[in-house]
Design a protein around this motif. Structure first.
Motif, PDB file in Angstrom:
ATOM      1  N   ALA A 214       0.919  -1.007   0.130  1.00 16.66           N
ATOM      2  CA  ALA A 214      -0.186   0.492   0.072  1.00 16.66           C
ATOM      3  C   ALA A 214       0.967   1.635   0.287  1.00 16.66           C
ATOM      4  O   ALA A 214       0.594   2.157  -0.371  1.00 16.66           O
ATOM      5  CB  ALA A 214      -1.155   0.046   0.889  1.00 16.66           C
ATOM      6  N   LEU A 215       2.194   1.126   0.768  1.00 17.65           N
ATOM      7  CA  LEU A 215       2.988   2.257   0.788  1.00 17.65           C
ATOM      8  C   LEU A 215       3.391   2.704  -0.288  1.00 17.65           C
ATOM      9  O   LEU A 215       3.462   3.814  -1.281  1.00 17.65           O
ATOM     10  CB  LEU A 215       3.930   2.197   1.985  1.00 17.65           C
ATOM     11  N   GLU A 216       3.719   2.021  -1.030  1.00 17.90           N
ATOM     12  CA  GLU A 216       4.628   1.917  -2.767  1.00 17.90           C
ATOM     13  C   GLU A 216       3.883   2.286  -3.407  1.00 17.90           C
ATOM     14  O   GLU A 216       3.222   3.484  -4.618  1.00 17.90           O
ATOM     15  CB  GLU A 216       4.329   0.320  -3.291  1.00 17.90           C
ATOM     16  N   MET A 217       2.665   1.774  -3.682  1.00 17.58           N
ATOM     17  CA  MET A 217       1.367   2.293  -4.556  1.00 17.58           C
ATOM     18  C   MET A 217       0.480   3.823  -4.197  1.00 17.58           C
ATOM     19  O   MET A 217       0.965   4.600  -4.915  1.00 17.58           O
ATOM     20  CB  MET A 217      -0.045   1.323  -4.465  1.00 17.58           C
ATOM     21  N   LEU A 218       0.597   3.996  -2.890  1.00 17.55           N
ATOM     22  CA  LEU A 218      -0.315   5.217  -2.501  1.00 17.55           C
ATOM     23  C   LEU A 218       1.234   6.001  -3.367  1.00 17.55           C
ATOM     24  O   LEU A 218       0.872   7.619  -3.600  1.00 17.55           O
ATOM     25  CB  LEU A 218      -0.240   5.291  -1.123  1.00 17.55           C
ATOM     26  N   ALA A 219       2.947   5.447  -2.963  1.00 19.61           N
ATOM     27  CA  ALA A 219       3.626   6.785  -3.302  1.00 19.61           C
ATOM     28  C   ALA A 219       3.213   7.785  -4.175  1.00 19.61           C
ATOM     29  O   ALA A 219       4.548   8.351  -5.027  1.00 19.61           O
ATOM     30  CB  ALA A 219       4.864   5.884  -3.095  1.00 19.61           C
ATOM     31  N   ALA A 220       3.552   6.561  -5.156  1.00 24.31           N
ATOM     32  CA  ALA A 220       2.940   5.952  -7.084  1.00 24.31           C
ATOM     33  C   ALA A 220       1.611   7.274  -7.473  1.00 24.31           C
ATOM     34  O   ALA A 220       1.126   6.881  -8.791  1.00 24.31           O
ATOM     35  CB  ALA A 220       3.180   4.926  -7.371  1.00 24.31           C
ATOM     36  N   ASP A 221       1.121   7.784  -6.121  1.00 26.42           N
ATOM     37  CA  ASP A 221      -0.355   8.632  -6.420  1.00 26.42           C
ATOM     38  C   ASP A 221      -1.955   8.096  -7.028  1.00 26.42           C
ATOM     39  O   ASP A 221      -2.367   8.462  -7.269  1.00 26.42           O
ATOM     40  CB  ASP A 221       0.054   9.425  -7.502  1.00 26.42           C
ATOM     41  N   LEU A 222      -1.743   6.727  -6.791  1.00 26.01           N
ATOM     42  CA  LEU A 222      -2.544   5.633  -7.287  1.00 26.01           C
ATOM     43  C   LEU A 222      -4.191   6.199  -6.045  1.00 26.01           C
ATOM     44  O   LEU A 222      -3.751   6.408  -5.008  1.00 26.01           O
ATOM     45  CB  LEU A 222      -2.581   4.016  -6.816  1.00 26.01           C
ATOM     46  N   PRO A 223      -4.852   6.397  -6.465  1.00 20.69           N
ATOM     47  CA  PRO A 223      -6.637   6.381  -5.438  1.00 20.69           C
ATOM     48  C   PRO A 223      -6.306   5.553  -4.489  1.00 20.69           C
ATOM     49  O   PRO A 223      -6.337   4.097  -4.309  1.00 20.69           O
ATOM     50  CB  PRO A 223      -7.655   6.513  -6.613  1.00 20.69           C
ATOM     51  N   THR A 249      -2.462   7.090  11.842  1.00 17.35           N
ATOM     52  CA  THR A 249      -2.849   7.831  10.449  1.00 17.35           C
ATOM     53  C   THR A 249      -3.343   7.549   9.182  1.00 17.35           C
ATOM     54  O   THR A 249      -3.112   7.042   9.214  1.00 17.35           O
ATOM     55  CB  THR A 249      -2.041   9.132  10.900  1.00 17.35           C
ATOM     56  N   THR A 250      -4.321   8.085   9.183  1.00 20.55           N
ATOM     57  CA  THR A 250      -5.427   7.926   7.430  1.00 20.55           C
ATOM     58  C   THR A 250      -3.953   8.225   6.993  1.00 20.55           C
ATOM     59  O   THR A 250      -3.196   9.239   6.578  1.00 20.55           O
ATOM     60  CB  THR A 250      -5.789   8.831   7.153  1.00 20.55           C
ATOM     61  N   PRO A 251      -4.498   7.395   5.362  1.00 18.43           N
ATOM     62  CA  PRO A 251      -3.127   7.516   4.279  1.00 18.43           C
ATOM     63  C   PRO A 251      -3.370   8.586   3.416  1.00 18.43           C
ATOM     64  O   PRO A 251      -1.861   9.344   3.444  1.00 18.43           O
ATOM     65  CB  PRO A 251      -3.829   6.807   2.690  1.00 18.43           C
ATOM     66  N   ALA A 252      -4.082   9.320   3.854  1.00 19.93           N
ATOM     67  CA  ALA A 252      -4.317  11.092   3.104  1.00 19.93           C
ATOM     68  C   ALA A 252      -3.234  11.986   3.234  1.00 19.93           C
ATOM     69  O   ALA A 252      -2.388  13.001   3.444  1.00 19.93           O
ATOM     70  CB  ALA A 252      -5.346  11.791   2.735  1.00 19.93           C
ATOM     71  N   ARG A 253      -3.859  11.479   5.416  1.00 18.73           N
ATOM     72  CA  ARG A 253      -2.483  12.369   6.498  1.00 18.73           C
ATOM     73  C   ARG A 253      -0.871  11.754   6.273  1.00 18.73           C
ATOM     74  O   ARG A 253      -0.129  12.899   6.697  1.00 18.73           O
ATOM     75  CB  ARG A 253      -3.481  12.527   7.507  1.00 18.73           C
ATOM     76  N   TYR A 254      -1.418  10.929   6.161  1.00 18.10           N
ATOM     77  CA  TYR A 254      -0.082  10.429   6.628  1.00 18.10           C
ATOM     78  C   TYR A 254       1.163  10.745   4.977  1.00 18.10           C
ATOM     79  O   TYR A 254       2.237  11.333   5.321  1.00 18.10           O
ATOM     80  CB  TYR A 254       0.378   8.679   6.233  1.00 18.10           C
ATOM     81  N   PHE A 255       1.411  10.773   4.346  1.00 18.62           N
ATOM     82  CA  PHE A 255       1.368  10.987   2.825  1.00 18.62           C
ATOM     83  C   PHE A 255       2.256  12.881   2.597  1.00 18.62           C
ATOM     84  O   PHE A 255       2.553  13.276   2.452  1.00 18.62           O
ATOM     85  CB  PHE A 255       1.190  10.472   1.636  1.00 18.62           C
ATOM     86  N   HIS A 256       1.256  13.515   3.498  1.00 17.71           N
ATOM     87  CA  HIS A 256       0.617  14.862   3.079  1.00 17.71           C
ATOM     88  C   HIS A 256       1.740  15.707   4.581  1.00 17.71           C
ATOM     89  O   HIS A 256       2.239  16.991   4.424  1.00 17.71           O
ATOM     90  CB  HIS A 256      -0.033  15.748   3.180  1.00 17.71           C
ATOM     91  N   SER A 257       1.813  14.630   5.474  1.00 16.17           N
ATOM     92  CA  SER A 257       2.605  15.444   6.500  1.00 16.17           C
ATOM     93  C   SER A 257       3.836  14.386   6.836  1.00 16.17           C
ATOM     94  O   SER A 257       4.978  15.643   7.685  1.00 16.17           O
ATOM     95  CB  SER A 257       1.323  15.178   7.912  1.00 16.17           C
ATOM     96  N   TYR A 258       4.522  13.259   5.890  1.00 19.87           N
ATOM     97  CA  TYR A 258       5.758  12.927   6.780  1.00 19.87           C
ATOM     98  C   TYR A 258       6.608  14.064   6.873  1.00 19.87           C
ATOM     99  O   TYR A 258       7.443  14.356   7.453  1.00 19.87           O
ATOM    100  CB  TYR A 258       5.873  11.878   6.168  1.00 19.87           C
ATOM    101  N   ALA A 259       7.399  15.512   5.118  1.00 21.77           N
ATOM    102  CA  ALA A 259       7.499  15.651   5.727  1.00 21.77           C
ATOM    103  C   ALA A 259       7.749  16.461   6.414  1.00 21.77           C
ATOM    104  O   ALA A 259       9.442  17.017   6.734  1.00 21.77           O
ATOM    105  CB  ALA A 259       7.522  16.496   3.817  1.00 21.77           C
TER     106      ALA A 259
END
Length: 276
Positions: A214-223, A249-259
């Motif tokens: 899931a982390l790989e797919m979400l990093a590739a911007d898959l819905p 946390t949720t996927p959206a918040r995870y990928f928007h906040s970790y940086a």
């Protein structure tokens, strides 16, 4: 082949500073085949996601985590998208107090800044101030919380068959008893050996495999909906609930906040139901 970040001579010997740090951001995907060297290595992403293979384990590494690889351990790496990452190479003698096994650690702001400072060094001999910063990096490797972002493979041939089949089709929702029958192994033996050989129960191992994919797919911007369905979840809510239990946390918040935040809420060890 991707160009090495430091020379092979530096990686294999104690020549030069005992700690060498490198930061690099490029426009291309970075792929390094399996190799090993005498220096220990701590590595992570500045942005995006890395996949790291060490011995019989696979890790997916977002920017809030780092992987420690002790000296002489075989490892490989690929980036998801253009590479943006950092590496710290530590001479073998200085690795004695550091973890003896590969592990994933939660990044701290202190470690991030210390690595950034060390990556700017150009001298062959570290001065007193640089030695203190290098000491901070070693202390952080020892003390930072360990994270379970790896996926160890079982050694038993029957369990390996199941593991490979699962990783090729993570949407396969057969229960453990059905997998045991498929691989000609008793459910009790399958359950016991999965724990003995991977440290995970069968259900935990499958969840871990799904989480890393899931982390790989979400990093590739898959819905998120696409990710959920391709991983075998009946609906997106069930997938989000699993992700939140595992990552805090949720996927959206995870990928928007970790940086911006290197230490989000601690993850839970709760697992999905085996039938999910």
């Amino acid at each position: 082949m991707t160009h090495p970040l430091i020379s092979p001579q530096q990686a294999q010997s104690a020549d030069g500073p005992f700690l060498i740090a490198v930061e690099k951001t490029g426009e291309d995907v970075r792929v390094t085949p399996s190799h090993n060297h005498a220096r220990g290595q701590l590595l992570g992403a500045l942005h995006g996601l890395l996949s790291v293979g060490v011995d019989n384990q696979q890790w997916v590494v977002p920017a809030i985590h780092a992987v420690w690889i002790p000296p002489h351990r075989t490892h490989a790496l690929r980036s998801h998208g253009a590479y943006s990452g950092w590496n710290v190479y530590i001479e073998e003698a200085a690795c004695a107090p550091l973890p003896a096994e590969p592990c994933t650690v939660r990044m701290s702001a202190l470690l991030r800044e210390a690595v950034r400072r060390a990556a700017s060094w150009r001298s062959a001999i570290l001065d007193a101030a640089q030695l203190r910063v290098a000491g901070v990096i070693l202390d952080e490797i020892q003390s930072l919380p360990r994270e379970r972002l790896g996926l160890p493979m079982p050694q038993d041939a029957r369990l390996q068959r199941i593991a490979h089949a699962l990783t090729h089709d993570l949407a396969d929702n057969r229960r453990m008893e059905q997998w045991a029958e498929w691989a000609a192994v008793s459910p009790r033996t399958l359950s016991r050996r999965f724990v003995d050989e991977t440290g995970f129960s069968f259900a935990e191992w499958r969840q871990q495999a799904r989480l890393l994919r899931a982390l790989e797919m979400l990093a590739a911007d898959l819905p998120v909906t696409t990710v959920a369905l391709e991983l075998g979840y009946d609906n997106v809510s069930a997938f989000i609930a699993m992700f939140k239990r595992a990552m805090g946390t949720t996927p959206a918040r995870y990928f928007h906040s970790y940086a911006a935040d290197p230490a989000p809420a601690a993850a839970s060890t709760a697992t999905e139901d085996d039938a999910t």
